[in-house]
Design a protein around this motif. Sequence first.
Motif, PDB file in Angstrom:
ATOM      1  N   ALA A 112       0.656   3.917  -2.975  1.00 28.56           N
ATOM      2  CA  ALA A 112       0.229   5.305  -2.759  1.00 28.56           C
ATOM      3  C   ALA A 112       1.227   6.289  -3.368  1.00 28.56           C
ATOM      4  CB  ALA A 112       0.065   5.564  -1.265  1.00 28.56           C
ATOM      5  N   LEU A 113       2.517   6.014  -3.201  1.00 27.56           N
ATOM      6  CA  LEU A 113       3.531   6.891  -3.780  1.00 27.56           C
ATOM      7  C   LEU A 113       3.513   6.827  -5.302  1.00 27.56           C
ATOM      8  CD1 LEU A 113       5.856   8.821  -3.240  1.00 27.56           C
ATOM      9  CD2 LEU A 113       7.382   6.847  -3.061  1.00 27.56           C
ATOM     10  N   GLY A 140       8.609   3.305  -5.652  1.00 28.34           N
ATOM     11  CA  GLY A 140       7.325   3.954  -5.900  1.00 28.34           C
ATOM     12  C   GLY A 140       7.392   4.952  -7.038  1.00 28.34           C
ATOM     13  N   PRO A 177       0.811  -1.237   0.000  1.00 29.13           N
ATOM     14  CA  PRO A 177       0.000   0.000   0.000  1.00 29.13           C
ATOM     15  C   PRO A 177       0.835   1.274   0.000  1.00 29.13           C
ATOM     16  CG  PRO A 177      -0.113  -1.109   2.137  1.00 29.13           C
ATOM     17  CD  PRO A 177       0.582  -2.046   1.217  1.00 29.13           C
ATOM     18  N   ARG A 178       1.979   1.295   0.679  1.00 27.42           N
ATOM     19  CA  ARG A 178       2.776   2.520   0.731  1.00 27.42           C
ATOM     20  C   ARG A 178       3.416   2.812  -0.618  1.00 27.42           C
ATOM     21  NH1 ARG A 178       5.926   1.678   6.572  1.00 27.42           N
ATOM     22  NH2 ARG A 178       4.031   1.717   7.879  1.00 27.42           N
ATOM     23  N   LYS A 231       8.026  10.650   6.453  1.00 26.28           N
ATOM     24  CA  LYS A 231       6.923   9.759   6.781  1.00 26.28           C
ATOM     25  C   LYS A 231       7.466   8.323   6.809  1.00 26.28           C
ATOM     26  CE  LYS A 231       3.804  12.942   4.415  1.00 26.28           C
ATOM     27  NZ  LYS A 231       2.821  13.119   3.331  1.00 26.28           N
ATOM     28  N   PRO A 232       6.635   7.347   7.192  1.00 28.21           N
ATOM     29  CA  PRO A 232       7.131   5.954   7.237  1.00 28.21           C
ATOM     30  C   PRO A 232       7.336   5.375   5.840  1.00 28.21           C
ATOM     31  CG  PRO A 232       4.807   6.034   7.804  1.00 28.21           C
ATOM     32  CD  PRO A 232       5.269   7.449   7.730  1.00 28.21           C
ATOM     33  N   VAL A 233       8.206   6.019   5.061  1.00 30.38           N
ATOM     34  CA  VAL A 233       8.549   5.563   3.721  1.00 30.38           C
ATOM     35  C   VAL A 233      10.064   5.476   3.637  1.00 30.38           C
ATOM     36  CG1 VAL A 233       8.458   6.060   1.258  1.00 30.38           C
ATOM     37  CG2 VAL A 233       6.482   6.604   2.704  1.00 30.38           C
ATOM     38  N   SER A 285      11.552   2.213  -0.815  1.00 32.54           N
ATOM     39  CA  SER A 285      10.163   2.391  -1.233  1.00 32.54           C
ATOM     40  C   SER A 285       9.993   3.656  -2.060  1.00 32.54           C
ATOM     41  CB  SER A 285       9.245   2.439  -0.006  1.00 32.54           C
ATOM     42  OG  SER A 285       9.324   1.244   0.731  1.00 32.54           O
TER      43      SER A 285
END
Length: 598
Positions: free
Chosen positions: A333-334, A426, A329-330, A416-418, A422
Motif C-alpha cells: 500500500a505504501l 515501501g 499488504p502494508r 499508523k501501524p507502519v 516498512s
Amino acid sequence: MTSCVDPSLASLSCFRLDLLSLGDSLHSGLIVAQVSQWLPVWLTPIWVLSLALLLGFLVAVLIYGGLSILSFVPGLGNLADSPKTGIAASLILGALFSAGLCSQYVPLAGDYAGTLYMPLIAIGLLLGFAVIYGMWHRTRSEWSAMFSEGVVPYILSTAGIFALIGLASTPLVDNPRGILESVKAVNLVGDGTERMVVPIEATPDMPAAETPFFPANIDYQLRNVSELTIESNRTIMLGDAAEPSEFSRTPIRVNEGEPLVYRLEDRDESPVPFDPEKLHIQNREIDPAEVVFTFKNRPLVPQASSIVWGGVSFFLLITAMMVFRQAAPRVWALSLSTAKNEMAQPLYLLLLAIGLFGILLFGIIPFNTLGDDIRLLKDSGVTLIMVLGMLQAVWSAGTSVSEEIEGRTALTVLSKPVSRRSFVLGKYAGIMLSVLVLFVILSAVLAVVVSYKPIYDAREFSRGETVWQTGHEEIMTTLPVIGLYFMQTMAIGAIAVALATRLPLLANFITCFVIYVIGNLTSPLVASDRGENVLVGFVGKLIAVVIPNLNVFNVQSAVDAGNQIPLIYLAGAFNYLVCFAFAIWMLAMLLFEDRDLA
C-alpha cells in the motif's frame, strides 16, 4: 482535359499524360512490392515476442485459475489467514521448489554453477508464496482489484498493446506455423541431449550378409535433431526397412568403436530414416550388439525458444506483483501510493516523452558507422533508458523521502501501524515500481525500433534483403542489457533512498552522481595494481570496499561487439545486486532508526 482522339498537337500532351500515368503506376507498384517484402521482416520478431507475452498471461490464467478452485477446499483457502502460518507454509513449499530447480539447472552450469543458487532459490521461494497466496480466498476475490490499481495497469496495458500489434500482423508473418510447431521442441531443462540404447541380438548360425534386420523401436523427431552420434560395440548396418528388397537407400555401416556423427549444419544425409518406425538394425557379428543413439534436439526454428522463456519471464513478473501485494499488504500500500504520486509528477511525463522521442530519433538518425548503426542504436537506446530511470529514482527519493521527513509527513505515516523498516522498504519499492513502468514502456518502443533498424540500414546502404532472424537476434541481445541496466538503476535507487533519510535533494543528487562515476571506475582502478603503480591499485581496492562496483552491470563492450549476454552473467549480477541492496537497506535502517521526525 484534352481529348486523346484529337489529331492536332494536343495528342502530344495526351502522350505525355499517358507516360506520366504509366510512371506513377509503376512507381506505386514498386512501393507496394517493397513494402510487402520488408513488412514481414519487421513484424515477425514483434509477433514472436507477442506470443511470449500471450503465453505468459495464459499460463498465469491457467495456474491461478486452478489455485482459485483449490481455494474452495477447506483448509487450503484459509491457510494464509494467519500471516505466520501463510509465510511458514510458503517458505516450506518454496524450499521444495528451490531444491527441485537447483537439482535440474545447477549441474548444467559447469564451472559457474554456484552463481545459479541464489536466483533459483529466489524463484523457488516466489513460486512457494504464489501457490499459498494464490489459493487464498481473498486473492480469488481481489484479482480484478489487482489488475486495476497502481502500476499493474500500465505494465499490462503496455504488454497488451505490444501483443495486439504483433497478433494483428499474423497474416504478414513469415512461417508462423513452423514457429508455433517449434515451440513444442524447446528444451526447458538441459541442452536437448537424449541418449537411447538399443540391444540387437546375434544370429551366429547365419552368414553376416544374410542376418536379419531388427526394428530399433525408438522414437525421435528428425526435424528437430541438430546432431546425432551413433556408437556400437559391434559392426552393424542401419536400414530403412526389414527386408533388403524394400530398402529405399543403401544401408549405413557403423563399425565397432568408430562413432558415426551426423550434424544438421553440415547438410549431410541423415544415417537414420525420417520415420523412426522404419529404422532397422542388422548385427553382422556373432555376439549381441549394443547400439547407443545420442540425439541433440533443438527447435526447427531456434527463435521459438524466446517464446517459451519470454512467457516464463512475464509469468514470473505477474506472480511477483501478486505475491508482493498479498504477502506484504502494508508495504504494498505504501509503495503503491508512492508510485502513483511519482508517476503523476510532470517530471515523470517529461522523462517519458524525452525517452520516446530519443529512441525514435535514434532509429532514423545516421551514425555514419559504415553499416554498424544498429549497435550504436542499441547502445544509445539502453543508455538513455538507464539515465532517465536513474534521474527518476534519485529525484523520487528526494521528493518522497527527504521532503516527507522534513515536512513532517513521514511522522503521520509512521503514526499508523507502519514501522520505520516498512516505511523505507515501501518507499524504495514504490520508486522502483515507477521506474519499472518507465523501463517497460521505453523498452517496448526500443524493441519495435530495433526490429526495423536492420531493414532501414539495408535500404539506406543499398544492401541485399535482410531476414527477420536478424531483427529478432538484435532484440534478444538488447533485452538482457536492459535487465542489467535496470539492476544498476536499482542499486543507485537504493543508495538514493538510504541517503535521502539524512540528505536533502541536491546533496543526494551530487552524491549519487559521484558514486555512479566512481562505481563504474572501480574495476579499472583495481586492475591497475597489476602494473607498476601500487598506490593507484591500493586506492582502487580501498574504493572497491566502500563504493559499489557498478561495472558489474556495465556491458557496453558486449553491446558494441554485438555479443549475446549469457544468462549465467545475469545470475551473477543478480547475486551482487541482492547482497548490495541488503547492505544498503541495513545502512538505511541505521540512518533512519534514530532520526528525529518531530
